[in-house]
Design a protein around this motif. Structure first.
Motif, short mmCIF file in Angstrom:
data_model
loop_
_atom_site.label_atom_id
_atom_site.label_comp_id
_atom_site.label_asym_id
_atom_site.label_seq_id
_atom_site.Cartn_x
_atom_site.Cartn_y
_atom_site.Cartn_z
N SER A 136 -76.85 -53.88 -57.68
CA SER A 136 -75.94 -53.82 -56.54
C SER A 136 -76.39 -54.75 -55.42
CB SER A 136 -75.84 -52.38 -56.03
OG SER A 136 -75.04 -52.30 -54.88
N ILE A 137 -77.68 -54.74 -55.11
CA ILE A 137 -78.21 -55.58 -54.04
C ILE A 137 -78.04 -57.06 -54.36
CG2 ILE A 137 -80.37 -56.30 -52.91
CD1 ILE A 137 -81.27 -53.37 -53.06
N CYS A 138 -78.35 -57.41 -55.61
CA CYS A 138 -78.29 -58.83 -56.01
C CYS A 138 -76.91 -59.24 -56.50
CB CYS A 138 -79.34 -59.11 -57.09
SG CYS A 138 -81.04 -58.86 -56.52
N ASP A 139 -75.99 -58.27 -56.59
CA ASP A 139 -74.61 -58.54 -57.00
C ASP A 139 -74.56 -59.23 -58.37
OD1 ASP A 139 -71.86 -58.51 -56.78
OD2 ASP A 139 -71.77 -60.44 -55.72
N THR A 140 -75.29 -58.65 -59.34
CA THR A 140 -75.33 -59.19 -60.69
C THR A 140 -74.83 -58.15 -61.68
OG1 THR A 140 -77.62 -58.46 -61.00
CG2 THR A 140 -77.28 -60.73 -60.20
N GLU B 17 -82.30 -64.68 -49.32
CA GLU B 17 -83.63 -64.19 -48.97
C GLU B 17 -83.65 -62.65 -48.93
OE1 GLU B 17 -86.52 -65.85 -48.71
OE2 GLU B 17 -85.31 -67.53 -49.46
N LYS B 18 -82.58 -62.05 -48.41
CA LYS B 18 -82.52 -60.59 -48.36
C LYS B 18 -82.46 -59.99 -49.76
CE LYS B 18 -80.70 -59.52 -43.79
NZ LYS B 18 -81.92 -58.76 -43.43
N GLN B 19 -81.75 -60.67 -50.66
CA GLN B 19 -81.69 -60.18 -52.04
C GLN B 19 -83.05 -60.29 -52.73
OE1 GLN B 19 -78.43 -62.71 -53.32
NE2 GLN B 19 -77.02 -60.95 -53.38
N LYS B 20 -83.77 -61.37 -52.46
CA LYS B 20 -85.12 -61.52 -53.01
C LYS B 20 -86.05 -60.44 -52.47
CE LYS B 20 -84.96 -66.53 -53.78
NZ LYS B 20 -85.54 -67.84 -53.38
N PHE C 242 -89.08 -55.37 -53.21
CA PHE C 242 -89.31 -53.98 -52.80
C PHE C 242 -89.12 -53.02 -53.98
CE2 PHE C 242 -88.20 -54.61 -48.02
CZ PHE C 242 -89.45 -55.18 -47.83
N LEU C 243 -88.05 -53.23 -54.73
CA LEU C 243 -87.76 -52.33 -55.84
C LEU C 243 -88.73 -52.53 -57.00
CD1 LEU C 243 -83.87 -52.44 -55.74
CD2 LEU C 243 -85.34 -50.51 -55.17
N ALA C 244 -89.21 -53.76 -57.19
CA ALA C 244 -90.25 -54.00 -58.21
C ALA C 244 -91.51 -53.21 -57.88
CB ALA C 244 -90.56 -55.48 -58.30
N ASN C 245 -91.81 -53.14 -56.58
CA ASN C 245 -92.97 -52.36 -56.14
C ASN C 245 -92.78 -50.87 -56.44
OD1 ASN C 245 -95.56 -52.21 -54.75
ND2 ASN C 245 -94.44 -51.19 -53.10
N GLN C 246 -91.53 -50.38 -56.33
CA GLN C 246 -91.25 -48.98 -56.64
C GLN C 246 -91.42 -48.70 -58.14
OE1 GLN C 246 -90.82 -46.59 -54.29
NE2 GLN C 246 -91.32 -48.35 -52.99
#
Length: 406
Positions: A38-42, A140-143, A148-152
């Motif tokens: 959703s964040i990256c719109d993919t 940049e916000k999508q990155k 952040f989510l990879a860290n989770q």
């Protein structure tokens, strides 16, 4: 791009030690893939893990595939990269992927962005990645959101590893506890008979040789008998403590019985003298619970009220309430009381507060620990309130088994 074989071997071992490959889908991981898509719109997002020869998806959205061959994996390149995110805007223009069947086939991996999932030792176990079927770039916000989510995901891996360790420790402790229980049972039973023989032999010696024994000799035999009884009591308490799980889990001990009758039976077992007044619950009520366990609990609490009492007239008040979810019991006495700073310790195994009981015997610190264990197994709690020199009140609950009771 070449990889140091030693580093790759270390990475594979770290991945396998995590013990997460080929596990079932989990909501926590699926929520992350949905959110990052959703964040990256993919249309596609994956949590991908790379072993010796394949890429396996712990979580996925936008694809029916469970994984791919390692040689075709975009993530295999990402985990070897030093970048926080490996981004490929158009794989058709990247010589590394121009002949990759994932680019030209049904999957059509045109755009790719993957953040390596590194453990605390720096091993890249896989990636959190997003895929599109057309060229594009992330803002940049999508990155930032991807990172952040990879860290989770990494934190979920750490929790998975901790839980795995805890389960292993729990299994080991259970095994050790069973071994200790069996050992205590065997040793205790083996000691019971010699102790009984010692007590009988002491009585025979006193009867047969009383005329030639002086007062010191008789005292020696009396002390030996007293010590034998104390050791026998200690063994009995140890056995009860380690058998308490079996006692509380025995469904054959579930029965309907009258509280008054139970207390009367206990009083009769304790052989209470004229120097003690016991008040029974006001109402005579039938309850349905583990009678054997409740008897053990009340025997111990009432027994303590008798033993640890310095008054000329012992007073014990036993009360009971039938609540919607619990049976609630009270055992109140006018005994020596428990110091406030010791009240939290009394339920610890081998914790001893009073030096000696009413008859000068020293306790073993097992009884109240067993009581608490049994009550906990029966779904209840126990608490104590006490004033030194005035008395003690134990209040405990036992969970009602309504369906069976009704």
């Amino acid at each position: 791009m070449k990889t140091n074989p030693k580093n790759e071997s270390k990475r594979i071992n770290a991945l396998k030690s995590l013990d997460i490959l080929d596990t079932l889908p989990e909501q926590e991981y699926d929520q992350i893939t949905k959110l990052v898509a959703s964040i990256c719109d993919t249309p596609v997002a994956l949590i991908s893990l790379i072993d010796e020869d394949r890429q396996w998806f712990k979580s996925k959205i936008g694809t029916d595939s469970c994984g791919t061959k390692k040689e075709y994996s975009f993530c295999n390149f990402a985990i070897k990269s030093d970048d926080e995110i490996m981004e490929i805007s158009d794989s058709r223009e990247d010589e590394r992927f121009q002949k990759n069947p994932l680019v030209s086939g049904d999957e059509q991996v045109i755009f790719y962005a993957g953040a390596p999932l590194r453990d605390k030792d720096g091993n890249a176990l896989g990636t959190l990645c997003v895929i599109d079927h057309q060229p594009r770039t992330l803002s940049e916000k999508q990155k930032e959101g991807l990172l952040f989510l990879a860290n989770q995901v990494i934190k979920l891996f750490e929790l998975h590893s901790i839980n795995k360790g805890l389960k292993k420790t729990q299994k080991l402790l259970k095994k050790k506890n069973n071994q200790l229980r069996n050992f205590a049972g065997v040793v205790s039973h083996d000691m019971k008979m010699p102790l009984a023989n010692m007590i009988v032999t002491i009585d025979i010696l006193k009867a047969k040789y009383k005329s030639i024994l002086d007062d010191s000799g008789v005292d020696y035999l009396d002390n030996l008998k007293k010590s034998s009884f104390q050791l026998s009591d200690y063994i009995t308490n140890i056995l009860t403590h380690y058998e308490s799980d079996n006692i509380t889990s025995n469904e054959d001990s579930l029965e309907v019985f009258d509280v008054h009758t139970l207390v009367e039976d206990i009083v009769e077992m304790l052989d209470i003298g004229d120097d003690c007044d016991i008040s029974f619950p006001e109402e005579s009520i039938d309850i349905f619970t583990n009678r054997v366990a409740l008897e053990q609990i009340l025997l111990n609490l009432i027994g303590n009220s008798l033993k640890y009492n310095d008054k000329s007239k012992i007073e014990i008040d036993i009360d009971f309430k039938k609540e919607s979810d619990f049976y609630r019991f009270f055992v109140k006495d006018n005994g020596i009381g428990i110091p406030k700073d010791k009240q939290k310790e009394i339920f610890n195994l081998f914790s001893i507060v009073a030096e000696n009981d009413r008859k000068g015997n020293k306790g073993n610190g097992i009884g109240l620990s067993t009581v608490k264990k049994m009550i906990h197994n029966l779904g209840g709690e126990i608490k104590v309130s006490s004033v030194e020199g005035k008395g003690t009140t134990f209040e405990f609950t036992i969970e009602r088994t309504k369906k069976l009771e009704d």
